[in-house]
Design a protein around this motif. Sequence first.
Motif, PDB file in Angstrom:
ATOM      1  N   UNK A  17      47.875  38.140  39.899  1.00 30.48           N
ATOM      2  CA  UNK A  17      48.769  37.963  38.745  1.00 30.48           C
ATOM      3  C   UNK A  17      48.418  36.718  37.941  1.00 30.48           C
ATOM      4  N   UNK A  18      47.840  35.715  38.592  1.00 30.63           N
ATOM      5  CA  UNK A  18      47.500  34.461  37.913  1.00 30.63           C
ATOM      6  C   UNK A  18      46.221  34.552  37.076  1.00 30.63           C
ATOM      7  N   UNK A  19      45.414  35.585  37.282  1.00 36.04           N
ATOM      8  CA  UNK A  19      44.121  35.648  36.599  1.00 36.04           C
ATOM      9  C   UNK A  19      44.264  36.323  35.230  1.00 36.04           C
ATOM     10  N   UNK A  20      43.765  35.695  34.171  1.00 36.05           N
ATOM     11  CA  UNK A  20      43.891  36.257  32.828  1.00 36.05           C
ATOM     12  C   UNK A  20      42.889  37.361  32.513  1.00 36.05           C
ATOM     13  N   UNK A  21      41.920  37.562  33.406  1.00 33.14           N
ATOM     14  CA  UNK A  21      40.935  38.621  33.180  1.00 33.14           C
ATOM     15  C   UNK A  21      40.384  39.078  34.526  1.00 33.14           C
ATOM     16  N   UNK A  22      39.717  40.233  34.482  1.00 31.25           N
ATOM     17  CA  UNK A  22      39.073  40.763  35.677  1.00 31.25           C
ATOM     18  C   UNK A  22      37.860  41.565  35.229  1.00 31.25           C
ATOM     19  N   UNK A  23      37.040  41.946  36.189  1.00 36.67           N
ATOM     20  CA  UNK A  23      35.810  42.677  35.897  1.00 36.67           C
ATOM     21  C   UNK A  23      35.799  43.974  36.695  1.00 36.67           C
ATOM     22  N   UNK A  24      35.302  45.047  36.069  1.00 34.02           N
ATOM     23  CA  UNK A  24      35.220  46.348  36.713  1.00 34.02           C
ATOM     24  C   UNK A  24      33.760  46.758  36.787  1.00 34.02           C
ATOM     25  N   UNK A  25      33.287  47.104  37.981  1.00 32.68           N
ATOM     26  CA  UNK A  25      31.904  47.512  38.174  1.00 32.68           C
ATOM     27  C   UNK A  25      31.816  48.938  38.692  1.00 32.68           C
ATOM     28  N   UNK A  26      30.936  49.736  38.079  1.00 29.77           N
ATOM     29  CA  UNK A  26      30.684  51.113  38.508  1.00 29.77           C
ATOM     30  C   UNK A  26      29.203  51.429  38.305  1.00 29.77           C
ATOM     31  N   UNK A  76      34.415  48.810  41.876  1.00 29.13           N
ATOM     32  CA  UNK A  76      34.783  47.482  42.370  1.00 29.13           C
ATOM     33  C   UNK A  76      35.508  46.743  41.255  1.00 29.13           C
ATOM     34  N   UNK A  77      36.630  46.139  41.602  1.00 25.43           N
ATOM     35  CA  UNK A  77      37.365  45.288  40.677  1.00 25.43           C
ATOM     36  C   UNK A  77      37.252  43.860  41.194  1.00 25.43           C
ATOM     37  N   UNK A  78      36.822  42.941  40.333  1.00 25.19           N
ATOM     38  CA  UNK A  78      36.630  41.560  40.757  1.00 25.19           C
ATOM     39  C   UNK A  78      37.487  40.614  39.924  1.00 25.19           C
ATOM     40  N   UNK A  79      38.206  39.758  40.620  1.00 20.19           N
ATOM     41  CA  UNK A  79      38.965  38.679  39.995  1.00 20.19           C
ATOM     42  C   UNK A  79      38.259  37.368  40.313  1.00 20.19           C
ATOM     43  N   UNK A  80      38.130  36.527  39.312  1.00 20.63           N
ATOM     44  CA  UNK A  80      37.383  35.287  39.451  1.00 20.63           C
ATOM     45  C   UNK A  80      38.239  34.141  38.921  1.00 20.63           C
TER      46      UNK A  80
END
Length: 198
Positions: A17-26, A76-80
């Motif tokens: 919830x704290x992350x303003x963005x995320x990445x989606x890999x396929x 894969x969903x990645x939060x950084x």
Amino acid sequence: MAKVFDRIDDKLRAFIADQPMYFVGTAPSAGGHINVSPKGYRDTFAVLDDHTVAYLDLFGSGSETIAHLRDNGRITVMFCSFSRVARILRLLGTGRVVRPDSPEFDTLRARFGTEHPGIRAVIVVSVDRIADSCGWSVPRMDLVEERSILDEAHTRRTDDDFARRIAGDNSASIDGLPALEPDHPLPSTVRATRESAR
């Protein structure tokens, strides 16, 4: 040290919830190009339960994720974290596309900020591996603001514009895998459906 979790617990939910963005890999099943898509708007991602997440998919210039999910479902969903505490969280699993004309979409849309004018679908991910890593080489950065450019662009588009996109650059991946179907709902019908449900 990297850690594997058996579920998306309250601490992980708070991190997400704290992350303003995320990445989606396929990626496609054979050959072709791997795709990584950055996603913004905090109100477009939701944890549905301890092993299921979903995000609101907005129209874009391509539809790689949808094509790859139709091909094999891998995602894969990645939060950084770019804040003081360095951390990366990856959610690996199987994704599927929920069209706006599906009854399931009506039950899911309450989990998101559905005022976005370019809604294309909801992507639901059944998560089978939850793991973090250090992220020590990721820079620390401050968020200035969310960009409203995508929403503003979608507001200016007509049904004909979206129909051309559905039949054009959203109909297949860059490798020719099928993505959106010709009868995919227009965003204007999503708004009409939402308003009639009130």
